[in-house]
Write a protein that holds these residues in place. Structure first.
Motif, mmCIF file in Angstrom:
data_model
loop_
_atom_site.group_PDB
_atom_site.id
_atom_site.type_symbol
_atom_site.label_atom_id
_atom_site.label_comp_id
_atom_site.label_asym_id
_atom_site.label_seq_id
_atom_site.Cartn_x
_atom_site.Cartn_y
_atom_site.Cartn_z
ATOM 1 N N ASN C 16 0.808 -1.233 0.000
ATOM 2 C CA ASN C 16 0.000 0.000 0.000
ATOM 3 C C ASN C 16 0.841 1.283 0.000
ATOM 4 N N ARG C 19 -0.314 4.706 -1.411
ATOM 5 C CA ARG C 19 -1.769 4.670 -1.653
ATOM 6 C C ARG C 19 -2.483 5.877 -1.044
ATOM 7 N N TRP C 20 -1.986 6.295 0.133
ATOM 8 C CA TRP C 20 -2.581 7.485 0.765
ATOM 9 C C TRP C 20 -1.598 8.662 0.765
ATOM 10 N N ASP C 24 1.723 9.743 4.309
ATOM 11 C CA ASP C 24 0.853 8.959 5.188
ATOM 12 C C ASP C 24 1.646 8.164 6.223
ATOM 13 N N ASN C 30 -6.762 4.452 7.332
ATOM 14 C CA ASN C 30 -7.443 5.376 6.422
ATOM 15 C C ASN C 30 -8.773 4.820 5.912
ATOM 16 N N HIS C 31 -8.922 3.506 5.984
ATOM 17 C CA HIS C 31 -10.190 2.911 5.546
ATOM 18 C C HIS C 31 -11.351 3.267 6.481
#
Lengths: 308, 308, 308, 308
Positions: C16, C19-20, C24, C30-31
């Motif tokens: 990941n 991904r953010w 991050d 974050n989900h």
């Protein structure tokens, strides 16, 4: 349950309460005088120094059996930190948490109490969570330096080490004294070697602690008769463990610390000293075994050194 | 930023890397021999023992300025606990957490590094969070006992204490040496008294730490020329603080510990010793200052004792 | 030795990083959105609250096998102390020392690294002794509250607990999901029950730790596919131990924490929750499992609560 | 000195000893039922979660004034350590030492005693150094989750924060209740905001602690009348400090903890919550504030979260 009559009989014979006045907090360390130390210096012949402390580390002698007596947790709080900017001199700092009785240590006189009393007849309740021991804390002795005498019980008997169940008796002490060719006298710090430390050094922590050889309930009178200043040995429990008299736990602690007011040392590594003394055929030396002055503490790590 | 040329010039002159072989971890302690100690014993005349450690307690010298260097937190984990049942002998136990450099202490040779190196040219990266100092940790010296010499800078100058901004120079050391009537020689442990400890003892922690008198960047050469084994003093920072040369922080630490491989002691209380030496008109003695052997540690509390 | 190809293949599929965004620090947390939590609140039917933390005490789950991960040493620093004078209100205070991963805890994303990297591709060297984890320390999540789903692997199989050697596979997870009647979805915190905690609760610390059932190296993909926010279970090691693939130690840690950036919880006591869910025939709830925000820490004790 | 008559009069009116039977150890937490929590869940509208704990770090709120209440000392015991060999997954671990009342915390009911008694009339002497609080330790509540209500005293008055000398009175509480548009009821956990936390957040630790606004000695009756479950605020001392009545120190502690048996929270950061509630025009929410279950402890750090 209360302490049996035989305990109280011995206690009467070795009791030192009031001997150095009602304000005294250091007990038999009063036997050490300037003259004691001056004469002890005469035992320094080769200048050989033998350290007697075990390394302080997490994998120490404690097994978790005694609640709260934790082996040292050593952590780095800074490593090569350039605190004044990049390219400057860098610092490393450490912090540690441990039980003061966890490794090679002195018991303060306040480490045990019985019948509500500590040494010199003071109330045991003078030990509090706020300040620890108000009287006879390990910060009180100030200096523990004197003539040291090794009574090498195991070597005197021609043994590597005593068996787990062996109570070191006054007769054993006398035998080792004769073997050493030294007469124990007032102000001496006596180191009693059982050889039990070998069990720990070989990696067997549980076997080191139990069953253990150690001092007999009959030894306090022997030390008392000679005005010994302090006694240390190479076991976890100091006294024979399990005890000689059923259900009479830690009688030697109670007699030495509470009644006599005599410091006890435990987990001292006497193996190298045994070799050094045997090689030199001399069993007396200058011993420096300064307590770390933790205020109000009932024990302290110590890094003793014998100077031959 | 990097260390200035004048630092590197001095460093070259005092460097001891390789002097005792590539495997050496104890530096100038190699100057202490059995003969050193044998002769030091001859300085014991009265048998007076002067302890030099500050009490270990939460209200100690640390003010919180140095992150992680915490004053001792002493707690009781048992108080008069009858662990074997009601009416039996009762035990008290303690635990403590503190910074190893927080009170009266020895810096290990690894306490500072510079340019990525520690003593004997080893990589500073051999100090890790897992085990601390792989080399030259405070567990390595084993014994720190030798002739101690008090260089009482303040008394030699007829002062109670040096001013905050006073750098103790080689000339000051020589003056105090002459005042003492002792010639500093190989293997000596030199105690340098500034009198700054009086500020702490009077209750001013911040004033004690800053500004502080202390050793000049020029002193390592003086100690190096005499093959001194170790140096301790009565300040928080050991060296003059703030430093003599702008932006050159902790140069004495770097020269003593990294280049020479010489133990440094800080926060030693030399007030009683100053009095004792003045009374006896003798400034040399046997000094026992055993490190507590915390494995891999870059410093240790110490309870030094001078025996006169 | 390096990590084997099969590890890197899975790593690619669950990674990941980025991904953010490059900044991050909290990964799959974050989900969790406001909407996730709003909907989770709908699962509160009876208001029953089930705490999931083990008691914090010296006789905790640690056996000494993991250096430095010490069980809590709890000490009283004041007991009924009348700090404002006799007869006033009296205070009691405590202090504690322990390993942040010692008991019921969250691993921060920085608890493990591999190939010199931590989550989001940052250098592992950003974890230092001075400040701990500069990025992705346990102080960063701020809040860990979401829908919790219990996947009760043991109960779904009709077992009290899984065997020591049982690797919990994606198939096992799917089976328990079906048993629960809940579809795991984005933002969920999944609690995986093996029943292994029963071994500890029965007093067998060593048996609890080893051999242990735990998550298979194949499970990170399952969680990744569902955008799970965090996963916790009732074992010491989280993943099956010893591992499924010889010499591939802690692959699940590396995949979850480093590659996915997904918090892991260990030593969670899911026994009461298992009973509560079974009684209610409901396996989804509001879960609050707030990290204690130790700055820069790579783990934290947590006192999670499931609200049904 | 003893507690004055006005104290005892209030004490009689708020006393809950025996209310939940002689064996009760959790006091007013008994007001929280499943129904309380079920209804509290209805206050979750947006799913916004506001954490209320201060970061846990060495530079925390403690100044050293309270002996033994030390800010967290966080150290790394392993950093990226490849414990299974070079090239394997690497682990980082931490340890911490701190006072359980040092940061954002719950006082256990046993945190204070008076006249030799703790909550429910038990002897204060049931708190010992060996095990801490035998009764009403912070491990006993198990779960602290309920409806939270913010009484924002400062905002209700149109102030940034109350002055140091401001005692929060029942009238202030009623004013803020009206401002909030919420009626405090049985089982609620009330958060009282003074704004004093701003002083700490601005860097003034001493000003934060003293003088401090805080709860008046008249507030326990207000909480008692409403059967509140617990109260927390954003100050170091909880109650106004120095106290309203000369020489009557900590009366609110004694009334809340000992007489009512009501948990108190201190050093809660309510600044973000104040903003969030004002933005949403809603002052009730689900509050999860689980104690870390340190066995026998008289306090615990807590990481509370308000879910709106």
């Amino acid at each position: 349950m209360s302490l049996p009559p035989e305990f109280h009989e011995i206690a009467k014979r070795v009791n030192n309460w009031g001997r150095w006045g009602p304000d005294d907090e250091i007990g038999t360390l009063n036997h050490i005088t300037g003259e004691t130390v001056r004469q002890a210096a005469g035992h320094i012949r080769s200048g050989r120094r033998v350290p007697l402390a075990l390394p302080l580390r997490q994998d120490g002698v404690q097994t978790g059996v005694i609640p709260g007596r934790v082996n040292p947790l050593h952590t780095m709080v800074q490593i090569n930190q350039e605190i004044f900017g990049p390219g400057t001199v860098a610092c490393s700092d450490d912090a540690v948490t441990f039980g003061l009785q966890a490794a090679t240590h002195w018991d303060a006189l306040t480490h045990v109490s019985h019948s509500g009393k500590i040494y010199n007849g003071r109330p045991a309740a003078t030990i509090t969570p706020h300040g620890g021991a108000e009287f006879s804390g390990i910060d009180k002795p100030g200096h523990v330096v004197s003539r040291g005498v090794l009574l090498d019980i195991a070597r005197a008997k021609g043994l590597d080490r005593l068996e787990g169940g062996h109570a070191v008796t006054p007769e054993d002490l006398a035998e080792a004294e004769e073997f050493a060719g030294v007469t124990v006298r007032a102000g001496d710090i006596v180191l009693v070697r059982t050889g039990q430390m070998q069990v720990y050094l070989a990696g067997d922590k549980h076997g080191y602690g139990y069953p253990s050889p150690g001092l007999s309930v009959r030894t306090p009178e022997w030390f008392h008769a000679r005005d010994v200043a302090a006694v240390a040995n190479d076991t976890l429990t100091f006294e024979i463990f399990p005890p000689e008299i059923e259900d009479l736990w830690l009688p030697v602690h109670a007699l030495d610390l509470v009644e006599m007011g005599m410091l006890q040392g435990q987990n001292w590594n006497l193996e190298d000293l045994s070799t050094a003394c045997a090689e030199a055929s001399r069993y007396a030396f200058l011993l420096s075994a300064m307590p770390e002055p933790f205020v109000g503490a009932t024990g302290t790590p110590v890094a003793p050194v014998a100077i031959l």
